[in-house]
Each structure stands twice: as structure tokens, then as C-alpha cells.
Design an enzyme around this catalytic site. Structure first.
Site, short mmCIF file in Angstrom:
data_model
loop_
_atom_site.label_atom_id
_atom_site.label_comp_id
_atom_site.label_asym_id
_atom_site.label_seq_id
_atom_site.Cartn_x
_atom_site.Cartn_y
_atom_site.Cartn_z
CG ASN A 29 -1.66 1.25 1.45
OD1 ASN A 29 -1.79 2.07 0.54
ND2 ASN A 29 -2.19 1.44 2.66
CG HIS A 77 -5.63 1.48 5.25
ND1 HIS A 77 -5.24 2.46 6.13
CD2 HIS A 77 -4.57 0.66 5.09
CE1 HIS A 77 -3.99 2.23 6.49
NE2 HIS A 77 -3.56 1.14 5.88
CD GLU A 137 -2.90 5.28 6.86
OE1 GLU A 137 -2.85 5.35 5.63
OE2 GLU A 137 -1.96 4.81 7.55
CD GLU A 162 -3.16 -2.91 7.58
OE1 GLU A 162 -2.07 -3.13 7.07
OE2 GLU A 162 -3.82 -1.89 7.34
N GLY A 193 2.70 2.03 10.71
CA GLY A 193 3.63 3.13 10.53
C GLY A 193 4.34 3.55 11.80
CB SER A 231 5.61 -1.82 12.06
OG SER A 231 5.12 -0.51 12.33
C1 PEP Z 1 -0.55 -0.08 6.14
O1 PEP Z 1 -0.63 1.09 5.82
O2 PEP Z 1 -1.47 -0.84 5.83
C2 PEP Z 1 0.60 -0.51 6.91
C3 PEP Z 1 0.57 -1.71 7.44
O3 PEP Z 1 1.64 0.38 7.04
P1 PEP Z 1 3.10 0.08 7.66
O4 PEP Z 1 3.58 -1.21 7.04
O5 PEP Z 1 3.92 1.24 7.27
O6 PEP Z 1 2.92 -0.07 9.13
#
Ligand code: PEP
Length: 252
Positions: free
Chosen positions: A8, A97, A99, A169, A175, A209
Site C-alpha cells: 500500500n 483501511h 486511515e 492491522e 507506521g 510495521s
Molecule cells: C498499512 O498502511 O497498511 C501498513 C501496514 O503500514 P506500515 O507497514 O507502514 O505499518
């Protein structure tokens, strides 16, 4: 079950940089010879879909989108529909997601409507679920993700469930560099798996992460079938290493 590794890119990369990054990823994935049991997808911003699609042409890497509207067309300023994505060669789409949920008011009902549209158009959907830091600390992660999962799949026929991937997630892990303890992730992913009949056939991904140093620990979990990757998907070398780990642990 197949492995799925999806990147992503969020709101990163203008067209030229996106095409360069996609070309590097394609070159690495070709070298890895991933075989039929690993699927790789990258989801650039809408503006870079055409350029990235050109870079992916003839490769096994699927073009993905980060969001879409549930209607095919209409007066929805600023939105993009499934037929528009398909027109650009998009094969998969990330829905719900955190976000999107947090900054754009994406509700469970929207995610459900989008998932119905994705299925109607034959797109591979990756539905993201996850708990906040507060919910995690309160010990209600399982409850939260089960509620999000059931709402996303509300009214969808059980036999369609294996066509959808679910990404667990934890929001506090996205992040942040603070990845979820794998045993804890397994507990939540197994809760997701058993939350609805039909999900035994759905790929469940971990996201939060992920890096080459920690991905192996998730891939070793019984209920983890791959990863949804943010930051590390913007680095062709790191992303290729994640794909290699998925290939090396893919079922026969
Ligand atoms: C994501 O945005 O779905 C995500 C898992 O980001 P990151 O790997 O940067 O934590």
C-alpha cells in the site's frame, strides 16, 4: 492456501517515481520466480495507476487500488468506481483501511457496500480491520475486529468469502515501528477466522510495521497467509525480500 503480499503506497509517489519503483519491483519479482502459490500486488495512488499498470504489464504483480466507491458511476465528486479501476487494469482493491476509516469517515456500512461492488466486478478485495491503541489496552481487540469483519461481510453469500482477503492491522502498529507480538496477532487472526462460516477459505494478512526482519515470524503463524505492507513497500529491495520470504514459506 496461497500467500498474498500486498503493498500500500498510500499518498506517495508521482507518476514517474511510481513507474520507476514498480519497474524495480517487477524486476525483483521476476528474479524470484514466485510460482503459483504467491500473489503479489501493489496499490499506488490513483494518479499513478496507469503508469504503474504499464510497468506491471506481463508480470505476475497485480495492480491494486487503495479505495473505491460502491456505485459504478454518478454524482460523487472526487470518487472512483470499480469499472474505472478495471479500465486501468486494476485487479485488487484495499477497502476499509484504518486511515480511510479515521480521516475520511469510512463506516462499516460503506466498507460493506464497497465490498459488494468489488465482488460484483470480480476484484480481489482486501478488507482491513483493526483495533485502536485504547481498544488494545482494554483487551477488546478480538471483539472489535469481529464486529468489523461481520459488518463488512453482512449479507454476502458464504461461498463468496474465500474471494476476499482480510488484513488484520492493529492501528497502533501501522507506521509506528511497533509491530504486534506474533502470538497476539495469531490469537486475533484465529478469532477473525472463526468469526463467520466461510472464512476458513479466506486469506488473512497481518499488517503493521512489517519489515524483512519480522515478516518471517508472522508467516510462521497458522492463521497468517501474507502481509499488507505500507512503508516497506516503498523500498523495492525490502519489498522483494518480503516477497522472497512469502515464496519460501508458501505451501507446496
Ligand atoms: C498499512 O498502511 O497498511 C501498513 C501496514 O503500514 P506500515 O507497514 O507502514 O505499518
Amino acid at each position: 492456501m496461497k500467500r498474498l503480499v500486498a503493498g500500500n503506497w498510500k499518498m506517495h509517489e508521482t507518476t514517474r517515481a511510481a513507474q520507476r519503483l514498480a519497474s524495480s519491483i517487477v524486476a525483483s519479482v521476476r528474479e524470484l520466480d514466485i510460482g503459483p502459490n504467491v500473489q503479489v500486488a501493489i496499490a499506488p495512488p490513483f494518479t499513478a495507476l496507469a503508469a504503474v499498470g504499464a510497468a506491471l504489464a506481463g508480470s505476475p504483480v497485480l495492480l491494486g487500488a487503495q479505495n473505491m466507491h460502491w456505485e459504478d458511476d454518478g454524482a460523487f465528486t472526487g470518487e472512483i468506481s470499480a469499472p474505472m479501476l478495471i479500465d486501468l487494469g486494476v485487479r485488487c482493491v484495499i477497502l476499509g483501511h484504518s486511515e480511510r476509516r479515521r480521516y475520511f469517515g469510512e463506516s462499516d456500512a460503506y466498507v460493506n457496500a464497497k465490498l459488494r461492488a468489488a465482488l460484483a466486478h470480480g476484484l480481489l478485495a482486501i478488507v482491513a480491520v483493526g483495533e485502536t491503541n485504547e481498544e488494545h489496552d482494554a483487551g477488546i481487540a478480538g471483539e472489535r475486529v469481529v464486529a468489523q469483519t461481520r459488518a463488512a461481510f453482512d449479507g454476502i453469500a458464504r461461498e463468496r468469502l474465500p474471494e476476499v482477503a482480510i488484513a488484520y492491522e492493529p492501528i497502533w502498529a501501522i507506521g509506528s515501528g511497533r509491530n504486534c507480538d506474533p502470538d497476539e496477532a495469531e490469537r486475533v487472526m484465529s478469532t477473525i477466522r472463526s468469526s463467520m462460516p466461510g472464512l476458513e477459505g479466506s486469506p488473512i494478512l497481518y499488517g503493521g510495521s512489517i519489515k524483512p526482519e519480522n515478516f518471517g515470524a508472522y508467516l510462521a503463524l497458522p492463521n497468517c497467509n501474507g502481509g499488507l505492507i505500507g512503508g516497506a513497500s516503498l523500498d523495492a529491495g525490502a519489498f522483494a525480500e518480503l516477497v522472497r520470504l512469502a515464496r519460501d514459506t508458501a505451501p507446496g
